[in-house]
Design a protein around this motif. Structure first.
Motif, PDB file in Angstrom:
ATOM      1  N   THR A  73       0.818  -1.215   0.000  1.00  0.00           N
ATOM      2  CA  THR A  73       0.000   0.000   0.000  1.00  0.00           C
ATOM      3  C   THR A  73       0.856   1.271   0.000  1.00  0.00           C
ATOM      4  OG1 THR A  73      -0.136  -0.254   2.415  1.00  0.00           O
ATOM      5  CG2 THR A  73      -2.035  -0.986   1.127  1.00  0.00           C
ATOM      6  N   CYS A  74       2.145   1.139   0.227  1.00  0.00           N
ATOM      7  CA  CYS A  74       3.032   2.299   0.222  1.00  0.00           C
ATOM      8  C   CYS A  74       3.466   2.696  -1.186  1.00  0.00           C
ATOM      9  CB  CYS A  74       4.273   2.028   1.081  1.00  0.00           C
ATOM     10  SG  CYS A  74       3.904   1.873   2.848  1.00  0.00           S
ATOM     11  N   CYS A  75       3.010   1.942  -2.172  1.00  0.00           N
ATOM     12  CA  CYS A  75       3.340   2.240  -3.555  1.00  0.00           C
ATOM     13  C   CYS A  75       2.083   2.394  -4.393  1.00  0.00           C
ATOM     14  CB  CYS A  75       4.211   1.123  -4.153  1.00  0.00           C
ATOM     15  SG  CYS A  75       5.894   1.068  -3.498  1.00  0.00           S
ATOM     16  N   ASN A  76       2.170   3.233  -5.385  1.00  0.00           N
ATOM     17  CA  ASN A  76       1.074   3.408  -6.344  1.00  0.00           C
ATOM     18  C   ASN A  76       1.107   2.221  -7.307  1.00  0.00           C
ATOM     19  OD1 ASN A  76      -0.650   4.167  -8.421  1.00  0.00           O
ATOM     20  ND2 ASN A  76      -0.129   6.337  -8.246  1.00  0.00           N
ATOM     21  N   LEU A  77       0.116   1.363  -7.212  1.00  0.00           N
ATOM     22  CA  LEU A  77       0.120   0.123  -7.983  1.00  0.00           C
ATOM     23  C   LEU A  77       0.021   0.349  -9.485  1.00  0.00           C
ATOM     24  CD1 LEU A  77      -2.132  -2.151  -5.716  1.00  0.00           C
ATOM     25  CD2 LEU A  77       0.364  -1.929  -5.745  1.00  0.00           C
TER      26      LEU A  77
END
Length: 249
Positions: A181-185
């Protein structure tokens, strides 16, 4: 008779407005409780949490209580006007007067609540980071709560992705992997490493919680002030109707 009929209609209008506003506030209270519950759950059990933090959780209960009372008052005012009961009208006036004073005080608190919430939650930053670095990835309940909250609110950590550095999860994954969730998928391919997390720049959950409080506090304060105006009008009409019923008796 014409004046009495007009007063009854006005009582219906004012109390109908109070009844609908009560239903709206009750609904908002339930929504705030459900929506903010997981976010507050992240910091409620942190060691060293300021005592004032409990006020944040209590706001939802206050809204639910005020909404329920407004529903009752709206119903009581309408019944008092229809039955021409002086006892019900006097009870209505007394309850509305007390609630009016409480609502004005509550509206003032909500207007300054945003700053209070920011101060209280800001004080927790160090303790929450320490808790994450000690428990995330090793304590199942704690890890699941954070994962569910970050996924629901699209946030990462308390302040940002660096909160996870030094945690059991971070260390076990080679010290270069963060929760997904800490990255823009949409722009991240593969694991969420330091480079991808920095490029994604996902907001921390603290910012999301403050945003939630700010958006709702101003709306609720405005609604309460509008209800207070309705209550003043309803109190005036109820007293005039109360006097007229007394004169007819």
């Amino acid at each position: 008779m014409c004046c009495s009929g007009f007063l009854k209609i006005m009582m219906f209008i004012f109390n109908g407005g109070i009844f609908l506003a009560g239903a709206a506030i009750l609904g908002v209270g339930v929504w705030v409780k459900v929506d903010s519950g997981s976010l507050l759950g992240l910091v409620e059990d942190v060691d060293g949490a300021p005592s004032g933090l409990s006020q944040l959780a209590n706001v939802a209960y206050l809204l639910i209580a005020v909404g329920a009372v407004l529903l009752l008052i709206g119903f009581l005012g309408c019944c008092g006007a229809v039955k021409e009961s002086r006892c019900m009208l006097l009870t209505f006036f007394s309850i509305v007067l007390i609630l009016f004073l409480v609502e004005v005080a509550g509206a003032v608190v909500l207007l300054v609540f945003d700053g209070l919430a920011e101060d209280l939650l800001g004080q927790l930053e160090g303790e929450v980071k320490q808790s994450i670095r000690k428990q995330y990835g090793i304590t199942e309940g704690f890890t699941s709560l954070w994962n569910a909250t970050m996924e629901e609110f699209t946030c990462c950590g308390y302040k940002n992705y660096t909160d996870f550095e030094g945690s059991p999860f971070f260390n076990d994954q080679g010290m270069d992997v963060y929760p997904q969730t800490c990255c823009n998928l949409t722009i991240t391919v593969g694991v969420c490493n330091t480079l991808e997390a920095e490029r994604s720049n996902i907001d921390g959950c603290l910012q999301k919680l403050l945003q939630l409080i700010e958006e709702n506090a101003m709306i609720i304060a405005a609604v309460i002030l509008g209800i207070a105006a309705l209550e003043i009008a309803a109190m005036v009409v109820s007293m005039v109707l109360y006097k007229q019923i007394g004169n007819k008796a």
